[in-house]
Design a protein around this motif. Structure first.
Motif, mmCIF file in Angstrom:
data_model
loop_
_atom_site.group_PDB
_atom_site.id
_atom_site.type_symbol
_atom_site.label_atom_id
_atom_site.label_comp_id
_atom_site.label_asym_id
_atom_site.label_seq_id
_atom_site.Cartn_x
_atom_site.Cartn_y
_atom_site.Cartn_z
ATOM 1 N N UNK A 36 87.518 44.378 16.105
ATOM 2 C CA UNK A 36 87.942 45.384 15.123
ATOM 3 C C UNK A 36 89.447 45.613 15.215
ATOM 4 N N UNK A 37 89.963 45.653 16.434
ATOM 5 C CA UNK A 37 91.400 45.843 16.633
ATOM 6 C C UNK A 37 92.173 44.707 15.961
ATOM 7 N N UNK A 207 84.909 38.662 10.130
ATOM 8 C CA UNK A 207 83.591 38.058 10.350
ATOM 9 C C UNK A 207 83.116 38.339 11.776
ATOM 10 N N UNK A 208 84.025 38.192 12.740
ATOM 11 C CA UNK A 208 83.714 38.475 14.142
ATOM 12 C C UNK A 208 83.340 39.943 14.323
ATOM 13 N N UNK A 209 84.110 40.829 13.709
ATOM 14 C CA UNK A 209 83.853 42.263 13.848
ATOM 15 C C UNK A 209 82.509 42.643 13.237
ATOM 16 N N UNK A 218 85.281 51.242 11.280
ATOM 17 C CA UNK A 218 86.324 52.186 10.851
ATOM 18 C C UNK A 218 86.956 52.823 12.081
ATOM 19 N N UNK A 219 88.275 52.675 12.256
ATOM 20 C CA UNK A 219 88.927 53.193 13.464
ATOM 21 C C UNK A 219 88.949 54.726 13.481
ATOM 22 N N UNK A 220 88.922 55.333 14.663
ATOM 23 C CA UNK A 220 89.106 56.780 14.762
ATOM 24 C C UNK A 220 90.539 57.149 14.411
ATOM 25 N N UNK A 221 90.774 58.410 14.158
ATOM 26 C CA UNK A 221 92.091 58.867 13.719
ATOM 27 C C UNK A 221 93.185 58.510 14.719
ATOM 28 N N UNK A 222 92.876 58.576 16.003
ATOM 29 C CA UNK A 222 93.886 58.313 17.032
ATOM 30 C C UNK A 222 94.335 56.859 17.053
ATOM 31 N N UNK A 223 93.586 55.971 16.423
ATOM 32 C CA UNK A 223 93.922 54.542 16.474
ATOM 33 C C UNK A 223 94.886 54.116 15.372
ATOM 34 N N UNK A 224 95.035 54.923 14.330
ATOM 35 C CA UNK A 224 95.803 54.466 13.176
ATOM 36 C C UNK A 224 97.293 54.294 13.459
#
Length: 313
Positions: A36-37, A207-209, A218-224
């Motif tokens: 995802x990252x 595709x991997x994710x 969907x990333x959490x807010x702290x990841x954006x």
């Protein structure tokens, strides 16, 4: 300030930005699955670079209006080759970035940076076997130095951990990327080819994710914030800075500057996440840097750390 000095300063800035990514990725790894990252990082980078590519192509079309137009068949063939090569290199890149991201889950950022730097040493080794090139004397010296340096680094940080093995896998796969890129770079204009690689990584990563972490897309807010930094600054912006910088800096000089990446990674790892390196680790890291510099001697090609041809962009 002369253009040459300006180019050197730009490439030093690029190297510093690359060095910062190890600490950022390690922190993000606590919030996001590796797939995802990578998927979000490269999607953001591709979207950031797309307008630049379109503007450059529009300007090139205006300037080259008087030149012979390619036939529809020629354009289609060139487009197919561009996307095919971009996907092939994207597969090498996702292998490199994927193994690096996984490595940072269990090893320190500074150790991962020094292990990853081994890719610069592995490239001429790969070429020796793949293309039956003669191994230069500098490489015979660089290889044992690199192995010794990595051994000292591992000794300081305790037992050889799983993350170290993943970091070594990153070095091997990224060396494969560089060798493949060397063969393909001349076929395409730099910026469109870079965008094709970014989109190739994005497609494969999503595709991997979707398979590995379907409920965490969907990333959490702290990841954006970190994701935007990785995508816009550490990938798209560094590509453009390299495009400008390497117009005025030779490939040999650029390779030496890029060899400083693990040093900047160690500095940023200390500043951002308080990772420390003892005297033994500093000695091991110094050996790796010396081995990296030695391996570039006599090699005319710069080996960039971003997905771009040798004249980056």
């Amino acid at each position: 300030m002369s253009p040459h000095v300006r180019g050197i300063l730009l490439l030093i800035l690029v190297t510093a930005i690359w060095g910062s990514t190890f600490a950022v990725v390690k922190t993000l790894g606590e919030l996001l699955a590796p797939a995802v990252l990578i998927a979000w990082r490269f999607l953001i980078a591709a979207l950031a670079l797309l307008p630049v590519v379109l503007i450059r192509q529009a300007r090139a079309g205006a300037v080259g209006g008087g030149l012979r137009e390619k036939s529809a068949g020629e354009r289609q063939a060139a487009s197919r080759q561009l996307w095919r090569d971009g996907l092939i290199l994207g597969a090498w890149l996702i292998a490199g970035y994927g193994t690096q991201t996984i490595a940072l889950q269990t090893t320190s950022a500074n150790r991962a940076a020094f292990f990853t730097a081994l890719s610069v040493v592995l490239v001429p080794v790969w070429l020796v076997f793949a293309q039956r090139r003669r191994m230069p004397l500098a490489l015979w010296v660089a290889l044992p130095l690199a192995v010794l340096g990595l051994g000292v680094l591992s000794w300081e940080g305790g037992a050889f951990v799983t993350g170290d093995a993943w970091a070594l896998a990153c070095a091997v796969t990224y060396a494969g990327f560089i060798v493949t890129l060397e063969r393909m770079a001349h076929r395409h204009a730099a910026l469109p080819f870079t965008l094709a690689q970014l989109l190739g990584v994005t497609l494969l990563a999503w595709l991997w994710a979707a398979v590995a972490a379907p409920s965490q897309l969907w990333p959490p807010a702290a990841a954006w914030g970190p994701l935007l930094y990785l995508g816009v600054v550490a990938t798209a912006l560094t590509t453009l800075l390299q495009t400008v910088g390497q117009r005025y800096v030779s490939a040999a000089e650029a390779s030496l500057i890029y060899a400083l990446e693990p040093v900047t990674a160690t500095i940023f790892s200390f500043i951002l996440i308080q990772e420390k390196v003892g005297l033994r680790g500093l000695f091991g890291g110094l050996l790796v840097v010396i081995a990296t510099v030695l391996s570039t001697r006599g090699n005319a090609e710069a080996h960039p750390e971003v997905p771009a041809p040798s004249v980056e962009g």
